[in-house]
Enzyme design. Structure first.
Site, PDB file in Angstrom:
ATOM      1  N   ARG A  36     -13.881  12.562   6.659  1.00 19.44           N
ATOM      2  CA  ARG A  36     -12.681  12.213   5.872  1.00 19.44           C
ATOM      3  C   ARG A  36     -12.744  10.813   5.295  1.00 19.44           C
ATOM      4  NH1 ARG A  36      -9.859  14.412  10.323  1.00 19.44           N
ATOM      5  NH2 ARG A  36     -10.128  16.632  10.076  1.00 19.44           N
ATOM      6  N   TYR A 142     -10.949   9.670  26.716  1.00 20.16           N
ATOM      7  CA  TYR A 142     -12.145   9.089  26.103  1.00 20.16           C
ATOM      8  C   TYR A 142     -13.224   8.860  27.167  1.00 20.16           C
ATOM      9  CZ  TYR A 142     -14.937   5.324  23.889  1.00 20.16           C
ATOM     10  OH  TYR A 142     -15.947   4.537  23.400  1.00 20.16           O
TER      11      TYR A 142
HETATM   12  N1  SER Z   1     -14.276  -0.010  22.126  1.00 22.03           N
HETATM   13  C1  SER Z   1     -13.921   1.188  22.843  1.00 22.03           C
HETATM   14  C2  SER Z   1     -12.454   1.300  22.998  1.00 22.03           C
HETATM   15  O1  SER Z   1     -11.813   0.287  23.097  1.00 22.03           O
HETATM   16  C3  SER Z   1     -14.543   1.181  24.195  1.00 22.03           C
HETATM   17  O2  SER Z   1     -15.810   1.713  24.144  1.00 22.03           O
HETATM   18  O3  SER Z   1     -11.960   2.376  23.069  1.00 22.03           O
END
Ligand code: SER
Length: 317
Positions: A36, A142
């Site tokens: 995108r 994450y």
């Molecule tokens: N920079 C990333 C984050 O803050 C960490 O790997 O999600």
């Protein structure tokens, strides 16, 4: 590495990795993919580019065959804070992309670079000088996807011989493309705001220490790892790498050497603060140093000098 596919070439790392790789391996040997977000003009004009959705395995496979790809840099990911706002999307994008890369490289017998992160650690991990091999029970979607990606990479290497390699990156600081949705983003924004307004409101509290790295070191580390002698790699798929560890007060002090009137205040974002508190204060990267010779070039002061020069020039344009 002969023909390289870079997924996420419009992102923070991809937009600098593509030109870096093109200089080393040749412009027509580095294929930039995006979805995108449009690519930078420089990337569009300096070599091949493909628009595709990285969770669509068929279109990734098509690009791999068309350009005879032997290595993928898998840089598509939803970062930590954005992931907490939409865990389903984060899991889907982070995992399916990694899975597609590994499946395709299994067929073509190629290599995959997938960044892991300080986010792969969690509150039960030792927080200071976090060891290479330690407890990994992250509490963000994450982080969970990063640990799963590390394990999946090991699995594809052991079972199918896919040359899956990776680094646990700290926060990456850069001046070309802004990061988006990460917990460490403040350490990039602070430079832009220092130059624009001589002040910054931090969303992480004083005393929140996190590992960080300047982009030139991040790019070099990825290439050095991918070029490393495989016989020397024990932790091939998930090396701790870091260049510095600081809190908001320390980065502000470094900025004040150039902008003495710089003012830092705080308005803590509880989601980002909780994420940062669950991550290491500092990592031990001795495995990367001994297995493939990792050594950062930039520390907080040299990075700050360069960031202030580059961002000032950029904002004047
Ligand atoms: N920079 C990333 C984050 O803050 C960490 O790997 O999600």
């Amino acid at each position: 590495m002969k023909n390289i596919l870079v997924l996420g070439a419009a992102g923070q790392i991809g937009s600098e990795l593509v030109p870096y790789l093109r200089k080393i391996y040749g412009e027509n040997h580095v294929i930039a993919t995006f979805n995108r977000t449009p690519l930078l003009q420089e990337i569009k004009e300096s070599g091949p580019a493909v628009q595709m959705d990285a969770i669509n395995k068929d279109s990734m496979y098509e690009a791999v065959k068309k350009y005879d790809i032997d290595t993928i840099f898998n840089l598509v990911a939803v970062l930590s804070a954005k992931g907490e706002a939409n865990p389903t999307l984060s899991w889907r994008i982070n995992m399916e992309t990694t899975f597609n890369c590994l499946e395709i490289m299994k067929d073509v017998r190629g290599a995959v670079f997938t960044p892991s992160s300080i986010g792969a650690f969690g509150p039960s991990t030792p927080q200071d000088q976090t060891p290479q091999d330690t407890i990994m029970r992250p509490t963000t979607i994450y982080g969970i996807s990063k640990v799963a990606g590390e394990l999946l990479g090991d699995y594809y290497y052991l079972k199918y011989g896919v040359d899956a390699r990776g680094l646990r990156y700290p926060g990456i600081i850069s001046n070309v493309t802004l990061p988006g949705g990460g917990t460490t983003d403040y350490a990039v924004e602070i430079y832009y705001e220092a130059i624009k307004t001589k002040s910054y409101t931090s969303n992480l509290s004083a005393g929140t220490f996190l590992d960080m790295m300047y982009m030139p070191d991040a790019l070099r580390s990825a290439v050095e790892l991918m070029e490393a002698d495989p016989a020397k790699l024990v932790h091939r798929n998930c090396f701790n790498v870091t260049a510095m560890s600081f809190d908001p007060e320390m980065i502000a002090a470094a900025i004040r050497k150039y902008i003495p009137e710089f003012r830092l205040d705080y308005k803590v974002d509880p989601v980002k603060q909780a994420i940062a508190d669950s991550w290491p204060n500092s990592m031990d990267d001795s495995a990367a140093r001994s297995e493939w010779g990792w050594k950062p070039e930039f520390d907080l002061d040299s990075m700050t000098k360069d960031m202030i020069e580059k961002v000032s020039a950029k904002l004047k344009k």
